[in-house]
Write an enzyme that holds these catalytic residues in place. Sequence first.
Site, mmCIF file in Angstrom:
data_model
loop_
_atom_site.group_PDB
_atom_site.id
_atom_site.type_symbol
_atom_site.label_atom_id
_atom_site.label_comp_id
_atom_site.label_asym_id
_atom_site.label_seq_id
_atom_site.Cartn_x
_atom_site.Cartn_y
_atom_site.Cartn_z
ATOM 1 N N ALA A 14 0.807 -1.230 0.000
ATOM 2 C CA ALA A 14 0.000 0.000 0.000
ATOM 3 C C ALA A 14 0.835 1.272 0.000
ATOM 4 O O ALA A 14 0.322 2.347 -0.292
ATOM 5 C CB ALA A 14 -0.925 0.006 1.206
ATOM 6 N N GLY A 16 3.411 1.660 -1.916
ATOM 7 C CA GLY A 16 4.139 1.694 -3.197
ATOM 8 C C GLY A 16 3.598 2.716 -4.184
ATOM 9 O O GLY A 16 2.529 3.303 -4.011
ATOM 10 N N ARG A 47 5.464 -2.906 5.092
ATOM 11 C CA ARG A 47 6.373 -3.029 6.241
ATOM 12 C C ARG A 47 6.374 -1.766 7.106
ATOM 13 O O ARG A 47 6.467 -1.836 8.312
ATOM 14 C CB ARG A 47 7.818 -3.246 5.757
ATOM 15 N N ASP A 178 -3.457 -7.414 -16.508
ATOM 16 C CA ASP A 178 -2.675 -6.940 -17.642
ATOM 17 C C ASP A 178 -3.398 -5.644 -17.999
ATOM 18 O O ASP A 178 -4.500 -5.691 -18.569
ATOM 19 C CB ASP A 178 -2.726 -7.929 -18.809
ATOM 20 N N HIS A 179 -2.837 -4.510 -17.621
ATOM 21 C CA HIS A 179 -3.645 -3.282 -17.711
ATOM 22 C C HIS A 179 -4.045 -2.940 -19.136
ATOM 23 O O HIS A 179 -4.991 -2.200 -19.359
ATOM 24 C CB HIS A 179 -2.961 -2.108 -17.001
ATOM 25 N N ASP A 236 9.019 -7.543 -20.455
ATOM 26 C CA ASP A 236 8.246 -6.437 -19.890
ATOM 27 C C ASP A 236 6.984 -6.143 -20.705
ATOM 28 O O ASP A 236 5.954 -5.777 -20.141
ATOM 29 C CB ASP A 236 9.140 -5.188 -19.826
ATOM 30 N N HIS A 241 1.430 -7.690 -22.712
ATOM 31 C CA HIS A 241 0.580 -6.758 -23.460
ATOM 32 C C HIS A 241 0.519 -7.084 -24.969
ATOM 33 O O HIS A 241 -0.555 -7.129 -25.549
ATOM 34 C CB HIS A 241 1.069 -5.314 -23.291
ATOM 35 N N LYS A 340 11.451 1.524 -25.550
ATOM 36 C CA LYS A 340 11.562 2.745 -24.743
ATOM 37 C C LYS A 340 12.378 3.757 -25.541
ATOM 38 O O LYS A 340 13.189 3.377 -26.399
ATOM 39 C CB LYS A 340 12.301 2.438 -23.443
HETATM 40 C C1 BG6 Z 1 4.116 -1.747 -18.097
HETATM 41 C C2 BG6 Z 1 5.602 -1.858 -18.283
HETATM 42 O O1 BG6 Z 1 3.531 -3.019 -18.004
HETATM 43 O O2 BG6 Z 1 3.569 -1.045 -19.201
HETATM 44 C C3 BG6 Z 1 6.241 -0.501 -18.415
HETATM 45 O O3 BG6 Z 1 6.172 -2.537 -17.156
HETATM 46 C C4 BG6 Z 1 5.553 0.284 -19.511
HETATM 47 O O4 BG6 Z 1 7.626 -0.611 -18.690
HETATM 48 C C5 BG6 Z 1 4.048 0.277 -19.346
HETATM 49 O O5 BG6 Z 1 6.042 1.623 -19.449
HETATM 50 C C6 BG6 Z 1 3.375 0.894 -20.564
HETATM 51 O O6 BG6 Z 1 2.007 1.069 -20.318
HETATM 52 P P1 BG6 Z 1 1.164 2.158 -21.075
HETATM 53 O O7 BG6 Z 1 -0.218 1.984 -20.592
HETATM 54 O O8 BG6 Z 1 1.769 3.498 -20.703
HETATM 55 O O9 BG6 Z 1 1.325 1.909 -22.540
#
Ligand code: BG6
Length: 484
Positions: A14, A16, A47, A178-179, A236, A241, A340
């Site tokens: 929490a 983080g 912690r 997985d956002h 990553d 994704h 990146k």
């Molecule tokens: C994350 C990665 O899962 O997705 C990051 O760990 C990356 O390194 C990020 O920057 C990218 O997400 P988005 O939504 O900004 O495209």
Amino acid sequence: MSQETKALFIIFGATGDLAHRKLYPALFRLYQKGYLQETFAVVGTARREWSNDYYQEVVLDSIAKMNGSEEEKESFSSHFRYQSHNVKDTEHYHTLRKLADQLDEEYGLEGNRIFYLSMSPSFFGTITSHLKEQSLVTERGFSRVVIEKPFGTDFDSSKELNDEINASFDEDQLYRIDHYLGKEMVQNILALRFSNRLIENSWNKESISNIQITLSEKLGVEERGEYYDKSGALRDMVQNHVLQVVSLLTMNKPEVFDTDTIRQEKMAVLEALKKPVVSFDEKTDFVRGQYAQSTDGKVKAYREEDKVNTETTTETFVAGQIAIHNDTWEGVPLYIRTGKRLAEKTTRVDVVFKETDSSLFNDQPSVLTIHINPEEGFELTVNNKQVGPGMNLEPITLSGLRSDEETEKSPEAYEKLILDVLQGDETHFAHWGEVATSWKYVDQIRKVWDCNTESIPFYPALSMGPEESDQLLAQNGHEWVYKG
Ligand code: BG6
């Protein structure tokens, strides 16, 4: 007003960055929309020794810039409690259980619990077994576990992790985030494909030449050098994704629109991915790169980043061609690239259609672009007759891009995903089968790359990657539609 959902959230990690940047704002939006009202509470754990007051200040700080009155924000943050916690200490789980039971009673939560694991995966197994053994999992309501990535670092480690978690929780209680699956335009892919006959009928090898997926970032590794240098772009971004987007773009039509059927179709296509050819000559399906200084020298090289080995050969860029072995997609390359410090932050899919097979016109391929981020919407570029005499063509783009205002309003991925967890909808989460199959695919590439850690192609920061990325497409007579 939206239907209110009752639940206690227990967040591990929490204090983080993710909790501060994403979770608290997402919970606040759900509160503003009425999905969370009086009957919810949050216990933050980590912690550090924090007081409830201090924790509530932190929560307030995370939503300070958002719309909403002070009163509304105060009443939202009053639902938060903090409990200092060592994940390995059994006693601490007893304390946590008492607090959870008390809040359950106080807010009328009916035993519904969401355990949110936002910390190093090496603790996931320990936490989940304690949750079960120290009876934090209730008999009365639902108990769901939300898991942040990375889910392992290869197939073996992810399997080990999964087995540990499965010893205490069933697959249908697990929500692996997985956002990308929470992004509005990623969810729109299935709607676009299966609600338009025009598109549905041409979504196959007869009509499509190739599909290009670009997940490019302008930022470098920022403060995450330590994690990233061990991970690299393949783990990553590609394992999760990119392959999730690939599966949504190419899965067969589900007979019904439910979680299991969609998962089965996604799995079927992931299992049909051909083994990639990976080498260090031009016959390879995957290439890598690392950013060097920008050409004007203003942006530093990856090797100069904080907590990164000065001689590292970790890849900050990956491009590849993925081939699918099934009747619909045989012979259609799916080009993917992510990296990146590229020219722009853009997430998009370009679907390149074949030219007509008559010689009536000198037509160019039509292109359907799915803009995922930062713009949202579709564009379709087709051939159009130039005004005037003759039958000359020019491209015209039909735009279905959302306005900035609309894009601004579209819910953030975390908000949607947390709502799904509350409502028990697992459709937009990564199922174990998908995770496992994706790792197996990516491991084949990693295995070859790990044999050569002596060198790596470089690209200038703020470019679109190494020239190997363009060559990959050129060998098939193709080129990237998006050039940065
Ligand atoms: C994350 C990665 O899962 O997705 C990051 O760990 C990356 O390194 C990020 O920057 C990218 O997400 P988005 O939504 O900004 O495209």
